[in-house]
Design a protein around this motif. Sequence first.
Motif, mmCIF file in Angstrom:
data_model
loop_
_atom_site.group_PDB
_atom_site.id
_atom_site.type_symbol
_atom_site.label_atom_id
_atom_site.label_comp_id
_atom_site.label_asym_id
_atom_site.label_seq_id
_atom_site.Cartn_x
_atom_site.Cartn_y
_atom_site.Cartn_z
ATOM 1 N N ASP A 117 48.635 40.668 32.514
ATOM 2 C CA ASP A 117 48.922 39.236 32.673
ATOM 3 C C ASP A 117 48.092 38.530 33.316
ATOM 4 O OD1 ASP A 117 50.065 39.813 35.067
ATOM 5 O OD2 ASP A 117 52.236 39.534 34.496
ATOM 6 N N GLU A 118 48.550 37.005 33.481
ATOM 7 C CA GLU A 118 47.499 36.148 34.164
ATOM 8 C C GLU A 118 47.498 36.372 35.733
ATOM 9 O OE1 GLU A 118 46.772 31.345 34.244
ATOM 10 O OE2 GLU A 118 48.251 31.939 33.167
ATOM 11 N N SER A 119 48.747 36.646 36.355
ATOM 12 C CA SER A 119 48.829 36.830 37.649
ATOM 13 C C SER A 119 48.112 38.152 38.097
ATOM 14 C CB SER A 119 50.268 37.130 38.056
ATOM 15 O OG SER A 119 50.755 37.943 37.529
ATOM 16 N N LYS A 120 48.364 39.358 37.276
ATOM 17 C CA LYS A 120 47.548 40.266 37.665
ATOM 18 C C LYS A 120 46.109 40.400 37.611
ATOM 19 C CE LYS A 120 49.075 43.602 38.440
ATOM 20 N NZ LYS A 120 49.742 44.233 39.647
ATOM 21 N N LEU A 121 45.652 39.589 36.388
ATOM 22 C CA LEU A 121 44.150 39.550 36.338
ATOM 23 C C LEU A 121 43.697 38.704 37.510
ATOM 24 C CD1 LEU A 121 41.487 39.706 34.653
ATOM 25 C CD2 LEU A 121 42.472 37.390 33.678
ATOM 26 N N SER A 122 44.497 37.614 37.893
ATOM 27 C CA SER A 122 44.156 36.679 39.049
ATOM 28 C C SER A 122 43.920 37.687 40.472
ATOM 29 C CB SER A 122 44.987 35.617 39.347
ATOM 30 O OG SER A 122 44.548 35.096 40.585
ATOM 31 N N GLU A 123 44.479 38.508 40.542
ATOM 32 C CA GLU A 123 44.423 39.330 41.693
ATOM 33 C C GLU A 123 43.318 40.444 41.503
ATOM 34 O OE1 GLU A 123 48.289 41.920 41.734
ATOM 35 O OE2 GLU A 123 49.388 39.914 41.965
ATOM 36 N N TYR A 124 43.074 41.064 40.332
ATOM 37 C CA TYR A 124 41.933 41.716 40.105
ATOM 38 C C TYR A 124 40.544 40.810 40.262
ATOM 39 C CZ TYR A 124 44.670 45.420 38.054
ATOM 40 O OH TYR A 124 45.773 46.633 37.723
ATOM 41 N N LEU A 125 40.616 39.704 39.939
ATOM 42 C CA LEU A 125 39.377 38.782 39.959
ATOM 43 C C LEU A 125 39.066 38.529 41.579
ATOM 44 C CD1 LEU A 125 39.374 36.631 36.933
ATOM 45 C CD2 LEU A 125 38.039 38.623 37.265
ATOM 46 N N ASP A 126 40.330 38.285 42.244
ATOM 47 C CA ASP A 126 40.216 38.242 43.825
ATOM 48 C C ASP A 126 39.492 39.238 44.373
ATOM 49 O OD1 ASP A 126 41.655 35.842 43.676
ATOM 50 O OD2 ASP A 126 43.565 36.605 44.179
ATOM 51 N N GLU A 127 39.696 40.375 43.995
ATOM 52 C CA GLU A 127 39.104 41.721 44.453
ATOM 53 C C GLU A 127 37.847 41.916 43.863
ATOM 54 O OE1 GLU A 127 41.364 45.570 45.441
ATOM 55 O OE2 GLU A 127 40.191 45.958 43.405
ATOM 56 N N LEU A 128 37.417 41.627 42.838
ATOM 57 C CA LEU A 128 36.193 41.507 42.177
ATOM 58 C C LEU A 128 35.175 40.539 42.969
ATOM 59 C CD1 LEU A 128 34.335 42.955 39.906
ATOM 60 C CD2 LEU A 128 34.848 40.763 38.422
ATOM 61 N N GLU A 129 35.840 39.517 43.362
ATOM 62 C CA GLU A 129 34.904 38.317 44.226
ATOM 63 C C GLU A 129 34.752 38.990 45.470
ATOM 64 O OE1 GLU A 129 35.173 33.849 45.662
ATOM 65 O OE2 GLU A 129 36.723 34.535 44.155
ATOM 66 N N PHE A 130 35.502 39.640 45.972
ATOM 67 C CA PHE A 130 35.371 40.275 47.357
ATOM 68 C C PHE A 130 34.562 41.486 47.322
ATOM 69 C CE2 PHE A 130 37.530 42.012 51.417
ATOM 70 C CZ PHE A 130 36.524 41.560 52.282
ATOM 71 N N LEU A 131 34.519 42.027 46.380
ATOM 72 C CA LEU A 131 33.295 42.984 45.798
ATOM 73 C C LEU A 131 32.015 42.699 45.801
ATOM 74 C CD1 LEU A 131 35.457 45.354 43.289
ATOM 75 C CD2 LEU A 131 34.393 46.187 45.477
ATOM 76 N N THR A 132 32.006 41.280 45.129
ATOM 77 C CA THR A 132 30.704 40.619 45.052
ATOM 78 C C THR A 132 30.057 40.274 46.350
ATOM 79 O OG1 THR A 132 31.373 40.021 42.581
ATOM 80 C CG2 THR A 132 29.664 38.803 43.501
#
Length: 410
Positions: A23-38
């Motif tokens: 869902d949208e909240s879970k995606l937001s968490e994953y993208l937060d992590e992806l941004e930190f990975l970047t």
Amino acid sequence: MIEREDINFERSVIVGIITQDQDESKLSEYLDELEFLTFTAGGQVYKRFTQKMDKPNPKTFVGTGKMEEIHNYIVENDIHTVIFDDELTPAQQKNISRELNCKVLDRTNLILDIFAQRAQTSYARTQVELAQFQYLLPRLSGMWTHLERQRGGIGMRGPGETEIETDRRIVRDRISLLRDKLKVIDKQMASQRGNRGAMVRVALVGYTNVGKSTLMNAVGKSEVFVENKLFATLDTTVRKIVIGNLPFLLSDTVGFIRKLPTQLVESFKSTLDEVREADLLLHVVDISHHDFEDHIESVNDILKDIKSNDKPTIMIFNKIDAYVPERIAEDDLITERTSKHYSIEEWKKTWMSKVGEDNAIFISATNKENFEEFRKKVYEAVREIHITRFPYNNFLFPDYEHLMEASDDE
């Protein structure tokens, strides 16, 4: 957005999709992590693109309209790299690269790149190189011209820099060679582990960036590399630790992460062997992270995969000094109180109470808060294992209270 002071970052955007399973909240968490990975890899995220879909588009992952939106943005804002949160198929990666005419990476490629940056020893570099080649093998068709790997930067480190002309046969030969090399090193490391004697082995496990290395330094007075980035260290560090008069071996292992590439799990087999062969696990959790419960679940899943989920475990809830619950204003009668508003004392009364007082401790490794309680729990757990193994040594290691009393008398 994570701000960077230097100007040598790579301008990037990230892409994810909302599905029935995410869902949208879970995606937001994953993208937060992806941004930190970047950020860890050397980039800065300028924009996030999301789309709601039943399943990924088999050709371009996202829909045609979203692809056009992403293309327009990267042209107008001089974006160098587009990073997708899920692993792309070889066909998707090729099609997207052609459509966007820029560097296209997925989460797996990004994590592999960070590992390539972080690998310091010959063993770690061999492990990472094997994982990279395994990832590249099904993507060789047309990959070099589409990604122009000569440009370097995020996702371009490793085998692609010097072997632009490589083909499947060469890659397969290289994979076979690297596997043989790792087998030799694995035997050497297994021999080293066997030569450590009968001392109790304790392994620090946990999500990446939860403070394992900081804890290792605090308890072992060693100098393990620490940095507020993901995967700050890859190589397993083993130290002999003595609490009171009881010696044991403590190992700091590579951090886990959600959607961990299967190539890395296979390549880092020997690193994970430190966990498999441990007598006691210290599962370190960053309680200040808003998604720490998911992190626990991810680590437990990987422990289950490597058949280490049934080992004696102490939960170490770290970074209590950084934990700040969200506040609800007194006049706010609308906002529903959820776990994100809990104090640490309230958390202790939730599912954490089932963990048991003997199997959980709340500390700050940086400030050494509750550190004496931490030492006591580890001492008692190691003592129990040691006495079970060597019952005739029982008299040598009193319980912690008697140990401290004896120490005071001296």
